[in-house]
Design an enzyme around this catalytic site. Structure first.
Site, PDB file in Angstrom:
ATOM      1  N   GLN A 137      -4.234  -1.845   9.887  1.00  0.00           N
ATOM      2  CA  GLN A 137      -4.109  -3.169   9.281  1.00  0.00           C
ATOM      3  C   GLN A 137      -4.599  -4.250  10.247  1.00  0.00           C
ATOM      4  O   GLN A 137      -4.169  -4.310  11.390  1.00  0.00           O
ATOM      5  CB  GLN A 137      -2.642  -3.426   8.882  1.00  0.00           C
ATOM      6  CG  GLN A 137      -2.418  -4.706   8.106  1.00  0.00           C
ATOM      7  CD  GLN A 137      -3.094  -4.720   6.731  1.00  0.00           C
ATOM      8  OE1 GLN A 137      -3.064  -3.722   6.001  1.00  0.00           O
ATOM      9  NE2 GLN A 137      -3.725  -5.831   6.381  1.00  0.00           N
ATOM     10  N   LYS A 194       0.846  -1.207   0.000  1.00  0.00           N
ATOM     11  CA  LYS A 194       0.000   0.000   0.000  1.00  0.00           C
ATOM     12  C   LYS A 194       0.881   1.257   0.000  1.00  0.00           C
ATOM     13  O   LYS A 194       0.602   2.227  -0.693  1.00  0.00           O
ATOM     14  CB  LYS A 194      -0.923  -0.012   1.227  1.00  0.00           C
ATOM     15  CG  LYS A 194      -2.032  -1.062   1.120  1.00  0.00           C
ATOM     16  CD  LYS A 194      -2.749  -1.298   2.436  1.00  0.00           C
ATOM     17  CE  LYS A 194      -3.698  -2.489   2.319  1.00  0.00           C
ATOM     18  NZ  LYS A 194      -4.301  -2.884   3.607  1.00  0.00           N
ATOM     19  N   ASP A 197     -10.899   2.543   4.468  1.00  0.00           N
ATOM     20  CA  ASP A 197     -11.139   1.095   4.335  1.00  0.00           C
ATOM     21  C   ASP A 197     -12.636   0.806   4.269  1.00  0.00           C
ATOM     22  O   ASP A 197     -13.032  -0.315   3.930  1.00  0.00           O
ATOM     23  CB  ASP A 197     -10.545   0.353   5.545  1.00  0.00           C
ATOM     24  CG  ASP A 197      -9.238  -0.342   5.213  1.00  0.00           C
ATOM     25  OD1 ASP A 197      -8.989  -0.589   4.019  1.00  0.00           O
ATOM     26  OD2 ASP A 197      -8.469  -0.653   6.144  1.00  0.00           O
TER      27      ASP A 197
END
Ligand code: NAP
Length: 293
Positions: free
Chosen positions: A97, A53, A120
């Site tokens: 994460q 990412k 997200d």
């Protein structure tokens, strides 16, 4: 292979577009989008995803920051960090994460992120907006990336029967909502399958589009695929492979060998949904930055 949905190439196509928009933004005197990723602990898979990412951010001209913490960080400390980022005007998007260590409540952390920075798309407000067909929120990066892939290849979804195998909050469920929503890549009749589903093979055989998000390598086999169906493989499980330098390779939830013989179009693993997930995340971060302009 001519029936391959090339996620890598499509991802590069969208990255180029995003990079152009960022360059224009910067030339107009605005700062570039800034994405922060919080990484807790030493999990190899999580590290790889976060690094990918970060690399993608650099490629399109975003600022990408990884904040690394040991797995001894307390929930209170992590929540405090999230709250700090929430009010930092120099940061547009924040991802934490997953998975987090057992002593940290993932849902609490996810729900602490301001919905406006939740690129997200895991916050209840963003999930709720998705369910209502309200485009002002953020859609979970993997289903969003799949939607972009379907759109790029002009895959007709309207009136089609889509079968989504898996009902997780980050993939299966949002994917099923997107496919059923009234939109260019929606208007499908959607069946959502899960571990309690009976006669899965019969259901899959009725599908014009199959999205497999199960987490079991090779789960969807060729005999479950209708001739000419479109098959989207979300699965990424590390399986042992002595021929690889790392000693493992990624395997999808679809048995590519048999399914690709019947599918009209199919995503490979790797190189299918994975790169599109990153593109979905970049897209959301750009959206967040534009919002604050
Ligand atoms: P998850 O949270 O474990 O959900 C798996 C889903 O599969 C659950 O809904 C489960 O049903 C269902 N399932 C399990 N066994 C089944 C069976 N025998 N028959 C039918 N359904 C079954 O997984 P996830 O987070 O959605 O991820 C799925 C896969 O995608 C994983 O391999 C993950 O690594 C991968 N992934 C890839 C990307 C990417 O960028 N490529 C992104 C995210 C995830 P129940 O709800 O009944 O338990």
């Amino acid at each position: 292979m001519e029936n391959l949905l090339d996620g890598k190439a499509v991802s590069n196509h969208f990255k180029k577009q995003i990079a152009e928009e960022v360059a224009e933004m910067v030339s107009n005197g605005h700062r570039a989008p800034h994405l922060v990723a919080i990484l807790v602990g030493e999990d190899g898979g999580s590290k790889t995803y976060v690094e990918a990412k970060e690399k993608a951010c650099n490629m399109v001209g975003f600022k990408g920051t990884v904040m690394r913490y040991p797995d001894t960080i307390t929930q209170v400390e992590l929540i405090a960090k999230v709250k700090e980022i929430n009010v930092d005007p120099e940061i547009d998007g924040l991802i934490v994460q997953l998975p987090l260590p057992k002593h940290i409540d993932e849902n609490l952390v996810t729900q602490t992120i301001f919905p406006e920075k939740d690129v997200d798309g895991f916050h209840d407000i963003n999930m709720g907006k998705l369910a209502k067909g309200d485009n002002s929120g953020y859609i979970s990066a993997t289903p969003l990336g799949i939607t972009m892939l379907l759109e790029y290849y002009n895959i007709e979804t309207s009136g089609k029967h889509a079968v989504v195998v898996g009902r997780s909050n980050i993939v299966g469920r949002p994917m099923s909502i997107l496919l059923s929503n009234s939109s260019k890549t929606g208007n499908a009749t959607v069946t959502v399958c899960h571990s309690r589903t009976k006669n899965l093979t019969d259901i899959c055989l009725q599908a014009d589009i199959i999205v497999a998000a199960v987490g079991i390598p090779g789960f969807v086999t060729g005999d479950m695929v209708k001739e000419g169906a479109v098959v989207i493989d979300v699965g990424t499980t590390r399986v042992d492979d002595a021929s690889k330098k790392a000693g493992w390779r990624l395997r999808g939830d679809v048995d590519f060998e048999t399914a690709s013989k019947r599918a009209s179009l199919i995503t490979p693993v790797p190189g299918g949904v994975g790169p599109m997930t990153i593109t979905g995340l970049l897209n959301n971060t750009l959206k967040a930055r534009k919002r604050s302009l």
